[in-house]
Write a protein that holds these residues in place. Structure first.
Motif, PDB file in Angstrom:
ATOM      1  N   PRO A  31     115.087  -4.293  81.725  1.00 39.65           N
ATOM      2  CA  PRO A  31     113.897  -5.281  81.673  1.00 39.65           C
ATOM      3  C   PRO A  31     113.550  -5.959  80.350  1.00 39.65           C
ATOM      4  CG  PRO A  31     113.478  -3.094  82.891  1.00 39.65           C
ATOM      5  CD  PRO A  31     114.776  -2.961  82.092  1.00 39.65           C
ATOM      6  N   VAL A  50     119.474 -10.506  89.696  1.00 39.52           N
ATOM      7  CA  VAL A  50     118.164 -10.704  88.929  1.00 39.52           C
ATOM      8  C   VAL A  50     116.990 -10.260  89.483  1.00 39.52           C
ATOM      9  CG1 VAL A  50     116.849 -12.415  87.620  1.00 39.52           C
ATOM     10  CG2 VAL A  50     119.213 -12.898  87.988  1.00 39.52           C
ATOM     11  N   ILE A  51     116.403  -9.327  88.577  1.00 39.45           N
ATOM     12  CA  ILE A  51     115.276  -8.674  89.153  1.00 39.45           C
ATOM     13  C   ILE A  51     113.790  -9.039  88.451  1.00 39.45           C
ATOM     14  CG2 ILE A  51     114.057  -6.329  89.628  1.00 39.45           C
ATOM     15  CD1 ILE A  51     117.562  -6.177  88.925  1.00 39.45           C
ATOM     16  N   ASN A  52     113.072  -9.830  88.995  1.00 42.54           N
ATOM     17  CA  ASN A  52     111.801 -10.279  88.154  1.00 42.54           C
ATOM     18  C   ASN A  52     110.807  -8.957  87.943  1.00 42.54           C
ATOM     19  OD1 ASN A  52     110.190  -9.818  90.278  1.00 42.54           O
ATOM     20  ND2 ASN A  52     110.089 -12.202  90.797  1.00 42.54           N
ATOM     21  N   SER A  53     109.947  -9.206  87.316  1.00 44.27           N
ATOM     22  CA  SER A  53     108.826  -8.298  86.987  1.00 44.27           C
ATOM     23  C   SER A  53     108.116  -7.400  88.082  1.00 44.27           C
ATOM     24  CB  SER A  53     107.855  -8.700  85.857  1.00 44.27           C
ATOM     25  OG  SER A  53     107.144  -9.902  86.214  1.00 44.27           O
ATOM     26  N   THR A  57     114.383  -9.535  93.799  1.00 43.45           N
ATOM     27  CA  THR A  57     115.558  -9.952  93.405  1.00 43.45           C
ATOM     28  C   THR A  57     116.176 -11.115  93.835  1.00 43.45           C
ATOM     29  OG1 THR A  57     116.729  -8.649  95.324  1.00 43.45           O
ATOM     30  CG2 THR A  57     115.973  -7.149  93.611  1.00 43.45           C
ATOM     31  N   THR A  74     109.996 -15.670  80.492  1.00 42.58           N
ATOM     32  CA  THR A  74     110.692 -15.315  82.112  1.00 42.58           C
ATOM     33  C   THR A  74     110.852 -13.954  81.622  1.00 42.58           C
ATOM     34  OG1 THR A  74     111.892 -17.461  82.066  1.00 42.58           O
ATOM     35  CG2 THR A  74     112.747 -15.417  83.028  1.00 42.58           C
ATOM     36  N   HIS A  76     112.422 -10.542  83.206  1.00 38.52           N
ATOM     37  CA  HIS A  76     113.568  -9.943  84.435  1.00 38.52           C
ATOM     38  C   HIS A  76     114.301  -9.060  83.784  1.00 38.52           C
ATOM     39  CE1 HIS A  76     116.127 -13.817  83.067  1.00 38.52           C
ATOM     40  NE2 HIS A  76     116.143 -12.755  82.212  1.00 38.52           N
ATOM     41  N   ASN A  77     115.459  -8.256  84.616  1.00 35.63           N
ATOM     42  CA  ASN A  77     116.583  -7.642  84.367  1.00 35.63           C
ATOM     43  C   ASN A  77     117.600  -8.359  84.923  1.00 35.63           C
ATOM     44  OD1 ASN A  77     118.054  -5.184  83.697  1.00 35.63           O
ATOM     45  ND2 ASN A  77     117.248  -4.118  85.106  1.00 35.63           N
ATOM     46  N   VAL A  78     118.774  -8.357  84.396  1.00 30.46           N
ATOM     47  CA  VAL A  78     119.898  -9.062  84.818  1.00 30.46           C
ATOM     48  C   VAL A  78     120.998  -7.857  84.789  1.00 30.46           C
ATOM     49  CG1 VAL A  78     121.731 -10.671  84.424  1.00 30.46           C
ATOM     50  CG2 VAL A  78     119.286 -11.133  83.704  1.00 30.46           C
TER      51      VAL A  78
END
Length: 95
Positions: A31, A50-53, A57, A74, A76-78
């Motif tokens: 993240p 892509v997982i946002n805060s 997904t 932005t 997120h975690n990719v």
């Protein structure tokens, strides 16, 4: 999930250039929040989750040498959702 490898090759007052390497499925950036506007240049192409805060997904496909831009703020975690190695270059615009 394993950590993707980040290699920063330029980091000066104007830009930061980082090569991200995802060796296999599940490798992830972790993240993070983008401090600057940025451009991503996919080297190999690949499939990512892509997982946002908030935890939502979305699936994303990168195509080799087809750049796209992102905005400061932005969060997120990719994660690599493909079964092959994926590499992209991220160029952050500090000015």
């Amino acid at each position: 999930m394993s950590a993707a490898k980040a290699t920063t090759v330029i980091d000066d007052q104007q830009i930061r250039v980082t090569t991200w390497t995802f060796d296999g499925a599940g490798d992830a950036t972790g993240p993070h929040v983008h401090e600057y506007d940025y451009v991503v240049v996919p080297v190999t192409g690949g499939r990512f989750t892509v997982i946002n805060s908030e935890g939502a997904t979305r699936e994303m496909t990168q195509h080799a040498w087809s750049p796209y831009r992102g905005s400061a703020g932005t969060a997120h975690n990719v994660a690599n959702s493909g079964d092959t190695r994926a590499v992209f270059v991220e160029i952050e615009l500090k000015q």
